[in-house]
Motif scaffolding. Structure first.
Motif, mmCIF file in Angstrom:
data_model
loop_
_atom_site.group_PDB
_atom_site.id
_atom_site.type_symbol
_atom_site.label_atom_id
_atom_site.label_comp_id
_atom_site.label_asym_id
_atom_site.label_seq_id
_atom_site.Cartn_x
_atom_site.Cartn_y
_atom_site.Cartn_z
ATOM 1 N N GLU A 178 43.082 3.123 -28.018
ATOM 2 C CA GLU A 178 43.123 1.788 -27.391
ATOM 3 C C GLU A 178 43.931 0.819 -28.234
ATOM 4 O OE1 GLU A 178 38.906 1.577 -24.929
ATOM 5 O OE2 GLU A 178 38.925 1.070 -27.062
ATOM 6 N N TYR A 179 43.741 0.881 -29.558
ATOM 7 C CA TYR A 179 44.477 -0.042 -30.423
ATOM 8 C C TYR A 179 45.975 0.256 -30.375
ATOM 9 C CZ TYR A 179 45.644 -3.065 -34.300
ATOM 10 O OH TYR A 179 46.191 -4.074 -35.061
ATOM 11 N N ALA A 180 46.343 1.534 -30.418
ATOM 12 C CA ALA A 180 47.761 1.886 -30.353
ATOM 13 C C ALA A 180 48.384 1.422 -29.041
ATOM 14 C CB ALA A 180 47.922 3.398 -30.505
ATOM 15 N N ALA A 181 47.641 1.540 -27.951
ATOM 16 C CA ALA A 181 48.149 1.072 -26.661
ATOM 17 C C ALA A 181 48.396 -0.432 -26.683
ATOM 18 C CB ALA A 181 47.162 1.443 -25.552
ATOM 19 N N GLU A 182 47.495 -1.177 -27.307
ATOM 20 C CA GLU A 182 47.672 -2.632 -27.414
ATOM 21 C C GLU A 182 48.895 -2.989 -28.250
ATOM 22 O OE1 GLU A 182 46.330 -5.167 -25.975
ATOM 23 O OE2 GLU A 182 44.890 -3.998 -24.816
ATOM 24 N N VAL A 183 49.094 -2.237 -29.344
ATOM 25 C CA VAL A 183 50.230 -2.514 -30.230
ATOM 26 C C VAL A 183 51.554 -2.391 -29.466
ATOM 27 C CG1 VAL A 183 51.535 -1.613 -32.208
ATOM 28 C CG2 VAL A 183 49.056 -1.911 -32.372
ATOM 29 N N PHE A 184 51.636 -1.414 -28.568
ATOM 30 C CA PHE A 184 52.896 -1.171 -27.863
ATOM 31 C C PHE A 184 52.881 -1.696 -26.424
ATOM 32 C CE2 PHE A 184 52.923 1.938 -31.292
ATOM 33 C CZ PHE A 184 54.222 1.775 -31.792
ATOM 34 N N ALA A 185 51.923 -2.548 -26.121
ATOM 35 C CA ALA A 185 51.783 -3.047 -24.744
ATOM 36 C C ALA A 185 53.011 -3.824 -24.273
ATOM 37 C CB ALA A 185 50.537 -3.913 -24.626
ATOM 38 N N GLN A 186 53.646 -4.583 -25.142
ATOM 39 C CA GLN A 186 54.822 -5.355 -24.742
ATOM 40 C C GLN A 186 56.097 -4.527 -24.815
ATOM 41 O OE1 GLN A 186 54.987 -8.983 -27.040
ATOM 42 N NE2 GLN A 186 53.327 -9.940 -25.872
ATOM 43 N N GLU A 187 56.186 -3.700 -25.856
ATOM 44 C CA GLU A 187 57.407 -2.916 -26.060
ATOM 45 C C GLU A 187 57.492 -1.735 -25.095
ATOM 46 O OE1 GLU A 187 59.844 -1.084 -29.911
ATOM 47 O OE2 GLU A 187 57.779 -1.804 -30.116
ATOM 48 N N LEU A 188 56.351 -1.092 -24.822
ATOM 49 C CA LEU A 188 56.308 0.066 -23.929
ATOM 50 C C LEU A 188 55.195 -0.151 -22.904
ATOM 51 C CD1 LEU A 188 56.488 2.865 -26.686
ATOM 52 C CD2 LEU A 188 58.394 2.010 -25.310
ATOM 53 N N GLN A 238 54.623 0.377 -19.651
ATOM 54 C CA GLN A 238 54.181 1.426 -18.732
ATOM 55 C C GLN A 238 53.438 2.543 -19.475
ATOM 56 O OE1 GLN A 238 54.260 1.212 -15.406
ATOM 57 N NE2 GLN A 238 55.009 -0.858 -15.852
ATOM 58 N N ILE A 239 53.936 2.872 -20.651
ATOM 59 C CA ILE A 239 53.271 3.896 -21.459
ATOM 60 C C ILE A 239 51.893 3.409 -21.904
ATOM 61 C CG2 ILE A 239 53.337 5.072 -23.703
ATOM 62 C CD1 ILE A 239 56.315 5.473 -23.304
ATOM 63 N N ALA A 240 51.834 2.166 -22.358
ATOM 64 C CA ALA A 240 50.554 1.608 -22.791
ATOM 65 C C ALA A 240 49.545 1.601 -21.642
ATOM 66 C CB ALA A 240 50.750 0.200 -23.334
ATOM 67 N N LYS A 241 50.010 1.300 -20.462
ATOM 68 C CA LYS A 241 49.127 1.287 -19.284
ATOM 69 C C LYS A 241 48.586 2.690 -19.008
ATOM 70 C CE LYS A 241 49.103 -0.033 -14.383
ATOM 71 N NZ LYS A 241 49.923 -0.578 -13.257
ATOM 72 N N LYS A 242 49.437 3.696 -19.125
ATOM 73 C CA LYS A 242 49.001 5.072 -18.906
ATOM 74 C C LYS A 242 48.003 5.511 -19.972
ATOM 75 C CE LYS A 242 53.242 6.517 -16.547
ATOM 76 N NZ LYS A 242 54.435 7.404 -16.585
ATOM 77 N N MET A 243 48.241 5.088 -21.222
ATOM 78 C CA MET A 243 47.314 5.430 -22.298
ATOM 79 C C MET A 243 45.918 4.887 -22.002
ATOM 80 S SD MET A 243 49.837 4.627 -25.547
ATOM 81 C CE MET A 243 48.606 4.944 -26.843
ATOM 82 N N LYS A 244 45.865 3.644 -21.592
ATOM 83 C CA LYS A 244 44.578 3.006 -21.310
ATOM 84 C C LYS A 244 43.888 3.638 -20.103
ATOM 85 C CE LYS A 244 46.025 -1.503 -23.147
ATOM 86 N NZ LYS A 244 46.311 -2.915 -22.808
ATOM 87 N N ALA A 245 44.684 4.090 -19.138
ATOM 88 C CA ALA A 245 44.111 4.650 -17.917
ATOM 89 C C ALA A 245 43.371 5.966 -18.187
ATOM 90 C CB ALA A 245 45.210 4.883 -16.879
ATOM 91 N N GLN A 246 43.722 6.649 -19.260
ATOM 92 C CA GLN A 246 43.080 7.931 -19.568
ATOM 93 C C GLN A 246 41.770 7.780 -20.330
ATOM 94 O OE1 GLN A 246 45.998 10.287 -21.656
ATOM 95 N NE2 GLN A 246 46.975 10.963 -19.773
ATOM 96 N N ILE A 247 41.495 6.580 -20.818
ATOM 97 C CA ILE A 247 40.320 6.358 -21.664
ATOM 98 C C ILE A 247 39.129 5.909 -20.812
ATOM 99 C CG2 ILE A 247 39.409 4.942 -23.559
ATOM 100 C CD1 ILE A 247 42.311 4.671 -24.542
ATOM 101 N N PRO A 248 37.950 6.513 -21.017
ATOM 102 C CA PRO A 248 37.686 7.641 -21.917
ATOM 103 C C PRO A 248 37.636 9.002 -21.221
ATOM 104 C CG PRO A 248 35.615 6.622 -21.329
ATOM 105 C CD PRO A 248 36.682 5.880 -20.558
ATOM 106 N N GLU A 249 37.418 9.027 -19.890
ATOM 107 C CA GLU A 249 37.081 10.280 -19.222
ATOM 108 C C GLU A 249 38.213 11.303 -19.297
ATOM 109 O OE1 GLU A 249 36.519 7.321 -17.837
ATOM 110 O OE2 GLU A 249 34.316 7.239 -17.673
ATOM 111 N N GLU A 250 39.409 10.911 -18.876
ATOM 112 C CA GLU A 250 40.521 11.859 -18.853
ATOM 113 C C GLU A 250 40.890 12.308 -20.261
ATOM 114 O OE1 GLU A 250 43.423 14.343 -17.248
ATOM 115 O OE2 GLU A 250 41.740 13.305 -16.306
ATOM 116 N N TYR A 251 40.843 11.388 -21.201
ATOM 117 C CA TYR A 251 41.152 11.712 -22.592
ATOM 118 C C TYR A 251 40.182 12.774 -23.106
ATOM 119 C CZ TYR A 251 42.766 10.797 -27.360
ATOM 120 O OH TYR A 251 43.316 10.917 -28.603
ATOM 121 N N SER A 252 38.906 12.548 -22.915
ATOM 122 C CA SER A 252 37.889 13.480 -23.378
ATOM 123 C C SER A 252 38.049 14.851 -22.702
ATOM 124 C CB SER A 252 36.500 12.913 -23.102
ATOM 125 O OG SER A 252 35.495 13.630 -23.763
ATOM 126 N N LYS A 253 38.373 14.841 -21.417
ATOM 127 C CA LYS A 253 38.576 16.079 -20.672
ATOM 128 C C LYS A 253 39.755 16.874 -21.228
ATOM 129 C CE LYS A 253 39.965 17.632 -16.055
ATOM 130 N NZ LYS A 253 40.334 17.167 -14.680
#
Length: 404
Positions: free
Chosen positions: A202-212, A214-229
């Motif tokens: 989550e923190y890494a996604a926030e760090v790159f939220a402005q620079e990347l 779409q990627i940051a949005k995808k990272m957050k969308a996987q947390i927590p269920e998809e990530y754990s899976k």
């Protein structure tokens, strides 16, 4: 012998340990010194001591000097359960025997420090090990990361470890069956892992939220269920084309190098489990390599690993089906998500600067404000930001950030 409290290590305790290790009931310690080696930001799971002991095995025996390391796992880690005692007492000796029976052309094959004593009672784990530093081994550069040459040396030892474990699986499967599964076998479930893994992502996604964005949005969308899976699927040995004993924490600080002869020894075996070798390789790549090596030398490094793996299997008399390079490549792709976890959550900790490490310990993870400030320090590193950004762009191209 019950493991003592940290303040209780003494000549008397060590004498009991040496009597047991050497099976010499008349052994007596004549001199004893101890110092703490642990540094914040390097050993979150244990306290490390260096001990120098003068002893005689009998009253009229020659005075011997022994140099040892005491590894005292923190209670919170011991309570979660580790495989280290099983590794030191049973599996590593058996793997060492397998390598020791190989022809001399195998070359140097010591996998780990010798373990004199392993105590795991009353929720504690304490290990007395030979001092690798006294044998000429030293840590490599975790701040800058590994060059191509050093990475090849490390991967060669990893391949030896994996190959010996494959022979062990074939010859003594009952030993390997004693290993508990990965801590991620049930996903990211325990509170400590949730702070490091879910919170770190989550923190890494926030760090790159402005620079990347779409990627940051995808990272957050996987947390927590998809990530754990996804993590659970990676560590499940049923999903692997072939399995080894995975070290589970193979980064630069868990390899010690003797530069005089180019030999490497592995340390810290509490996270070992049966699974894909690509888990160790991906973790090593995304926590331990210099960025240029990571970006441009992965194929060469994988070829080096594969050659070392198959050569060791041949020399150790492996009679099973030798994995193909194509199978290894497929496992690397299947386990790429573990590289994503490694770079986003572990790399910032692995290469923490001396300044960021100065007050960084296990208690930091339990203090939300302190952890937030610490993560700001960790992500101020140019290496961290550049490596994570480059990795995220690769992961996006590979499609692993997509959520079904």
């Amino acid at each position: 012998m019950d493991p003592p409290q940290k303040s209780d290590y003494s000549a008397e305790y060590f004498e009991k340990a040496l009597v047991k290790a050497h099976q010499s009931p008349n052994l007596r310690v004549e001199s004893f010194s101890i110092e703490v080696l642990s540094q914040n930001g390097e050993n979150f799971c244990s306290v490390i001591y260096r001990v120098v002991v003068g002893f005689r095995k009998t009253a009229d025996a020659t005075l011997e000097t022994g140099r040892y390391i005491i590894k005292d796992l923190l209670p919170v880690v011991a309570e979660l359960g580790t495989n280290e005692k099983t590794m030191f007492e049973e599996l590593l000796p058996a793997m060492g025997d397998i390598l020791g029976r190989a022809p001399p052309s195998l070359g140097e094959h010591k996998l780990s420090a010798d373990c004199l004593l392993a105590d795991a009672t009353n929720g504690k784990e304490v290990y007395v090990l030979e001092d690798l530093g006294a044998l000429g081994y030293a840590s490599m550069d975790r701040f800058r990361g590994l060059s191509l040459e050093d990475a090849q040396i490390g991967l060669g030892k990893m391949a030896q470890f994996h190959a010996a474990s494959m022979v062990l699986c074939q010859q003594q499967p009952e030993l390997v069956a004693k290993l508990s599964p990965s801590h991620y076998a049930e996903g990211v479930s325990d509170p400590f892992a949730q702070v490091i893994v879910i919170g770190g992502t989550e923190y890494a996604a926030e760090v790159f939220a402005q620079e990347l964005p779409q990627i940051a949005k995808k990272m957050k969308a996987q947390i927590p269920e998809e990530y754990s899976k996804r993590i659970r699927a990676v560590v499940d040995p049923k999903n692997s084309a072939f399995n080894v004993i995975v070290h589970g924490d193979l980064w630069v600080n868990n390899m010690m190098l003797d530069r005089s002869n180019g030999n490497v020894i592995l340390v810290d075996f509490q996270n070992c489990f049966l699974g894909s070798p690509a888990i160790d390789v991906q973790f090593f790549f995304y926590t331990s390599l210099q960025l240029e090596v990571l970006l441009h030398q992965q194929d060469a490094l994988l070829q080096h690993y594969y050659h070392s793996l198959t050569e060791t299997l041949k020399l150790c008399g492996y009679t099973g089906s030798v994995p193909t390079f194509e199978q290894l490549m497929a496992e690397m792709q299947r386990c790429l998500y573990y590289g994503y976890y490694a770079v986003a959550c572990e790399l910032p900790i692995c290469c923490a600067s001396p300044e960021a490490s100065s007050d960084f310990n296990l208690h930091t993870f339990g203090n939300k404000q302190a952890l937030e400030e610490k993560r700001r320090q960790l992500f101020a590193s140019e290496r961290v930001r550049q490596t994570i950004k480059a990795a995220l762009l690769t992961f996006e191209q590979q499609g692993i950030l997509e959520t079904p």
